[in-house]
Design a protein around this motif. Structure first.
Motif, short mmCIF file in Angstrom:
data_model
loop_
_atom_site.label_atom_id
_atom_site.label_comp_id
_atom_site.label_asym_id
_atom_site.label_seq_id
_atom_site.Cartn_x
_atom_site.Cartn_y
_atom_site.Cartn_z
N ALA A 44 0.83 -1.15 -0.08
CA ALA A 44 -0.02 -0.14 0.06
C ALA A 44 0.81 1.27 -0.05
O ALA A 44 0.49 2.22 -0.74
N LEU A 45 1.85 1.08 0.86
CA LEU A 45 2.99 2.26 0.73
C LEU A 45 3.52 2.67 -0.47
O LEU A 45 3.74 3.83 -1.09
N GLU A 46 4.08 1.79 -1.19
CA GLU A 46 4.58 1.47 -2.49
C GLU A 46 3.51 2.24 -3.66
O GLU A 46 3.91 2.88 -4.38
N ASP A 47 2.33 1.66 -3.43
CA ASP A 47 1.22 2.24 -4.56
C ASP A 47 0.99 3.56 -4.09
O ASP A 47 0.91 4.47 -4.98
N VAL A 48 0.86 4.17 -2.76
CA VAL A 48 0.80 5.56 -2.65
C VAL A 48 1.98 6.34 -3.13
O VAL A 48 2.01 7.62 -3.95
N LYS A 49 3.25 5.96 -2.99
CA LYS A 49 4.31 6.72 -3.32
C LYS A 49 4.48 6.73 -4.86
O LYS A 49 4.52 7.84 -5.75
N GLU A 50 4.30 5.59 -5.53
CA GLU A 50 3.88 5.57 -7.18
C GLU A 50 2.98 6.47 -7.59
O GLU A 50 3.28 7.36 -8.61
N ALA A 51 1.53 6.45 -6.91
CA ALA A 51 0.66 7.36 -7.63
C ALA A 51 1.07 8.76 -7.15
O ALA A 51 0.73 9.83 -8.27
#
Length: 166
Positions: free
Chosen positions: A28-35
């Protein structure tokens, strides 16, 4: 809250918490960073969806931790011929002239659509500790109820069903 849970229920919750903290949280943290890297956050649907997923995961972790913290451990101490926790019970409902089969489970695992009823539900409370052939009154409320007769009891200690998601 004080849900009545078995030790296996708590073990399943602890495994889910561990998975959510070690695997889902990182994803979830990686998805937020990427977005976030895609630019303007005010019109970035991916960012909003990633934040929502991250928050839902954290909420689920808090919910499970609170359930474990406030749980009361229950054990099935019914005898071989009595209705107990995780047993499948077939009852004859006199008012409807029908037979129904239910599995008696803890509150957190109840699922009426799959005939899994809580030991704290009116039917569950009425059936617990009774024997095959007993005629039992199921009190829906102070003024209403109905009678059922226990036709069969299948003993089990199987707790394989998943804990329902809230």
């Amino acid at each position: 809250m004080y849900d009545r849970l078995t030790r296996k229920d708590i073990e399943k919750m602890e495994r889910e918490i561990e998975h959510r903290k070690l695997v889902v949280r990182k994803e979830a943290l990686e998805d937020v960073k990427e977005a976030r890297a895609h630019g303007d956050l005010s019109e970035n649907f991916e960012y909003k969806a990633a934040k929502k997923f991250k928050n839902e995961n954290e909420s689920r972790i808090r919910y499970l931790e609170k359930m474990i913290k406030t749980a009361r451990i229950v054990e099935d101490n019914s005898s071989e011929d009595e209705v107990g926790l995780n047993d499948r019970v077939t009852v004859y409902i006199e008012d409807d002239d029908t037979e129904e089969a239910y599995k008696i489970v803890t509150t957190v695992r109840s699922d009426a659509l799959n005939q899994m009823i809580s030991m704290e539900s009116p039917m569950g409370k009425a059936l617990m500790k009774h024997r095959k052939g007993d005629r039992v009154y199921v009190a829906v409320n102070d003024k209403t109820g109905y009678y059922v007769q226990i036709r069969d009891i299948q003993k089990s200690d199987d707790e394989s069903e998943e804990i329902k998601r809230f």
